[in-house]
Every structure is written in structure tokens, then in C-alpha cells.
Design a protein around this motif. Structure first.
Motif, PDB file in Angstrom:
ATOM      1  N   LEU A  56      83.513  10.834   8.119  1.00 15.48           N
ATOM      2  CA  LEU A  56      82.695   9.910   8.920  1.00 15.48           C
ATOM      3  C   LEU A  56      81.418   9.493   8.047  1.00 15.48           C
ATOM      4  O   LEU A  56      80.814  10.302   7.036  1.00 15.48           O
ATOM      5  N   GLU A  57      80.966   8.294   8.139  1.00 16.04           N
ATOM      6  CA  GLU A  57      79.628   7.622   7.562  1.00 16.04           C
ATOM      7  C   GLU A  57      78.695   7.225   8.534  1.00 16.04           C
ATOM      8  O   GLU A  57      78.971   6.708   9.550  1.00 16.04           O
ATOM      9  N   PRO A  58      77.476   7.708   8.165  1.00 15.43           N
ATOM     10  CA  PRO A  58      76.393   7.277   9.129  1.00 15.43           C
ATOM     11  C   PRO A  58      76.173   5.535   8.921  1.00 15.43           C
ATOM     12  O   PRO A  58      76.172   5.345   7.626  1.00 15.43           O
ATOM     13  N   VAL A  59      76.031   4.935   9.857  1.00 15.96           N
ATOM     14  CA  VAL A  59      75.540   3.427   9.864  1.00 15.96           C
ATOM     15  C   VAL A  59      74.592   3.203  10.820  1.00 15.96           C
ATOM     16  O   VAL A  59      74.536   3.487  11.946  1.00 15.96           O
ATOM     17  N   TRP A  60      73.563   2.553  10.525  1.00 14.19           N
ATOM     18  CA  TRP A  60      72.189   2.395  11.319  1.00 14.19           C
ATOM     19  C   TRP A  60      72.783   1.094  12.038  1.00 14.19           C
ATOM     20  O   TRP A  60      73.016   0.136  11.386  1.00 14.19           O
ATOM     21  N   GLN A  61      72.463   1.167  13.479  1.00 12.06           N
ATOM     22  CA  GLN A  61      72.829  -0.035  14.462  1.00 12.06           C
ATOM     23  C   GLN A  61      71.519  -0.399  14.854  1.00 12.06           C
ATOM     24  O   GLN A  61      71.059   0.556  15.641  1.00 12.06           O
ATOM     25  N   PRO A  62      70.757  -1.691  14.459  1.00 16.91           N
ATOM     26  CA  PRO A  62      69.669  -2.094  15.037  1.00 16.91           C
ATOM     27  C   PRO A  62      69.765  -2.124  16.575  1.00 16.91           C
ATOM     28  O   PRO A  62      70.815  -2.379  17.220  1.00 16.91           O
ATOM     29  N   GLY A  63      68.819  -2.123  17.181  1.00 10.29           N
ATOM     30  CA  GLY A  63      68.582  -2.068  18.620  1.00 10.29           C
ATOM     31  C   GLY A  63      68.007  -3.703  19.007  1.00 10.29           C
ATOM     32  O   GLY A  63      67.917  -4.517  18.078  1.00 10.29           O
ATOM     33  N   LYS A  64      67.549  -3.900  20.458  1.00 11.25           N
ATOM     34  CA  LYS A  64      66.771  -5.125  20.653  1.00 11.25           C
ATOM     35  C   LYS A  64      65.643  -5.531  20.039  1.00 11.25           C
ATOM     36  O   LYS A  64      65.361  -6.461  19.637  1.00 11.25           O
ATOM     37  N   ALA A  65      64.924  -4.488  20.231  1.00 12.77           N
ATOM     38  CA  ALA A  65      63.628  -4.584  19.440  1.00 12.77           C
ATOM     39  C   ALA A  65      63.746  -4.168  18.017  1.00 12.77           C
ATOM     40  O   ALA A  65      64.350  -3.344  17.634  1.00 12.77           O
ATOM     41  N   GLN A  66      62.629  -4.694  17.260  1.00  9.06           N
ATOM     42  CA  GLN A  66      62.854  -4.330  15.679  1.00  9.06           C
ATOM     43  C   GLN A  66      62.538  -2.978  15.526  1.00  9.06           C
ATOM     44  O   GLN A  66      63.105  -2.358  14.655  1.00  9.06           O
ATOM     45  N   SER A  67      61.925  -2.215  16.369  1.00 10.77           N
ATOM     46  CA  SER A  67      61.775  -0.818  16.191  1.00 10.77           C
ATOM     47  C   SER A  67      62.591  -0.011  16.830  1.00 10.77           C
ATOM     48  O   SER A  67      62.848   1.318  16.535  1.00 10.77           O
ATOM     49  N   ASP A  68      63.500  -0.475  17.368  1.00 11.66           N
ATOM     50  CA  ASP A  68      64.746   0.248  18.216  1.00 11.66           C
ATOM     51  C   ASP A  68      65.924   0.269  17.203  1.00 11.66           C
ATOM     52  O   ASP A  68      66.220  -0.546  16.323  1.00 11.66           O
ATOM     53  N   GLY A  69      66.617   1.511  17.480  1.00 10.72           N
ATOM     54  CA  GLY A  69      68.193   1.433  16.695  1.00 10.72           C
ATOM     55  C   GLY A  69      68.553   2.819  16.809  1.00 10.72           C
ATOM     56  O   GLY A  69      67.902   3.699  17.241  1.00 10.72           O
ATOM     57  N   THR A  70      69.745   3.012  16.375  1.00  8.27           N
ATOM     58  CA  THR A  70      70.363   4.399  16.325  1.00  8.27           C
ATOM     59  C   THR A  70      71.185   4.413  15.209  1.00  8.27           C
ATOM     60  O   THR A  70      71.884   3.559  14.824  1.00  8.27           O
ATOM     61  N   TRP A  71      71.608   5.775  14.827  1.00  9.08           N
ATOM     62  CA  TRP A  71      72.631   6.164  13.987  1.00  9.08           C
ATOM     63  C   TRP A  71      73.888   6.170  14.771  1.00  9.08           C
ATOM     64  O   TRP A  71      73.984   6.916  15.562  1.00  9.08           O
ATOM     65  N   VAL A  72      74.844   5.575  14.140  1.00  9.45           N
ATOM     66  CA  VAL A  72      76.273   5.845  14.911  1.00  9.45           C
ATOM     67  C   VAL A  72      77.185   6.199  13.510  1.00  9.45           C
ATOM     68  O   VAL A  72      76.849   5.837  12.435  1.00  9.45           O
ATOM     69  N   PHE A  73      78.103   7.072  13.717  1.00 13.56           N
ATOM     70  CA  PHE A  73      79.125   7.327  12.751  1.00 13.56           C
ATOM     71  C   PHE A  73      80.564   6.726  12.967  1.00 13.56           C
ATOM     72  O   PHE A  73      81.119   6.566  13.737  1.00 13.56           O
ATOM     73  N   ARG A  74      80.991   6.170  11.707  1.00 15.08           N
ATOM     74  CA  ARG A  74      82.145   5.516  11.505  1.00 15.08           C
ATOM     75  C   ARG A  74      82.956   6.152  10.527  1.00 15.08           C
ATOM     76  O   ARG A  74      82.452   6.695   9.647  1.00 15.08           O
ATOM     77  N   ALA A  75      84.329   5.940  10.609  1.00 17.10           N
ATOM     78  CA  ALA A  75      85.284   6.194   9.533  1.00 17.10           C
ATOM     79  C   ALA A  75      84.897   5.268   8.470  1.00 17.10           C
ATOM     80  O   ALA A  75      84.769   3.808   8.659  1.00 17.10           O
ATOM     81  N   PRO A  76      85.048   5.570   7.127  1.00 11.06           N
ATOM     82  CA  PRO A  76      84.835   4.798   6.115  1.00 11.06           C
ATOM     83  C   PRO A  76      86.073   3.930   6.028  1.00 11.06           C
ATOM     84  O   PRO A  76      87.153   4.067   6.390  1.00 11.06           O
ATOM     85  N   ALA A  77      85.928   2.654   5.317  1.00 12.30           N
ATOM     86  CA  ALA A  77      86.772   1.619   5.680  1.00 12.30           C
ATOM     87  C   ALA A  77      88.205   2.085   4.997  1.00 12.30           C
ATOM     88  O   ALA A  77      89.173   1.682   5.456  1.00 12.30           O
ATOM     89  N   ALA A  78      87.952   2.775   3.965  1.00 13.02           N
ATOM     90  CA  ALA A  78      89.445   3.252   3.087  1.00 13.02           C
ATOM     91  C   ALA A  78      90.158   3.942   4.076  1.00 13.02           C
ATOM     92  O   ALA A  78      91.442   3.962   4.044  1.00 13.02           O
TER      93      ALA A  78
END
Length: 85
Positions: A59-81
Motif C-alpha cells: 500500500l502507498e499513502p496518498v494525500w486526499q485534499p479536503g473541502k477547505a485548503q487546511s483540510d485533508g487526510t491520508w488514504v492508502f492505495r495499492a500501487p498502480a503496478a
């Protein structure tokens, strides 16, 4: 502080069907990954269904921005390969 040295391996996962915290979409998949030796963290996994997961997968961490510029969270996804295989 230690740099990310991925891939991180999925240790465990579960689909949550109850809104445990405000803003948590349901159902959602939560898993455990080892971020560093002796450091296991529960993380949100960006996946359509837990059927797409297997223990030990990368799994890789990916930053997912939120609605406000200061919001967001890390989500994890399988690498594309790994998704392609």
C-alpha cells in the motif's frame, strides 16, 4: 522523523458499516499497516471493496485534499503496478 520507505504492507483489514466518527463515509475499509519497526497504524484504505485486498499486499499513502485548503487526510492505495496484476 523518518522518511517513507514504501511499500507498506497490509497487516489486517475490516469494512466498517457504522459512522464511528463525524465525516467518516460508510461503508469504509480500515486496515493496519506497519509504518516503521514496532509502529502499526490504523489507516483508511481507498478501495471499492475489501474483496480487492489481500494480507501482505503493498500500500502507498496518498494525500486526499479536503473541502477547505487546511483540510485533508491520508488514504492508502495499492500501487498502480499491483492493481494491474
Amino acid at each position: 522523523m523518518q522518511d517513507y520507505e514504501g511499500p507498506l504492507r497490509l497487516l489486517n483489514f475490516v469494512t466498517v458499516h457504522a459512522a464511528l466518527t463525524p465525516g467518516l463515509p460508510v461503508p469504509t475499509v480500515i486496515g493496519e499497516v506497519a509504518l516503521a519497526p514496532d509502529l502499526v497504524e490504523e489507516v483508511l484504505i481507498d478501495v471499492g471493496s475489501e474483496d480487492e485486498l489481500r494480507l501482505g499486499m503493498a500500500l502507498e499513502p496518498v494525500w486526499q485534499p479536503g473541502k477547505a485548503q487546511s483540510d485533508g487526510t491520508w488514504v492508502f492505495r495499492a500501487p498502480a503496478a499491483e492493481v494491474a496484476s
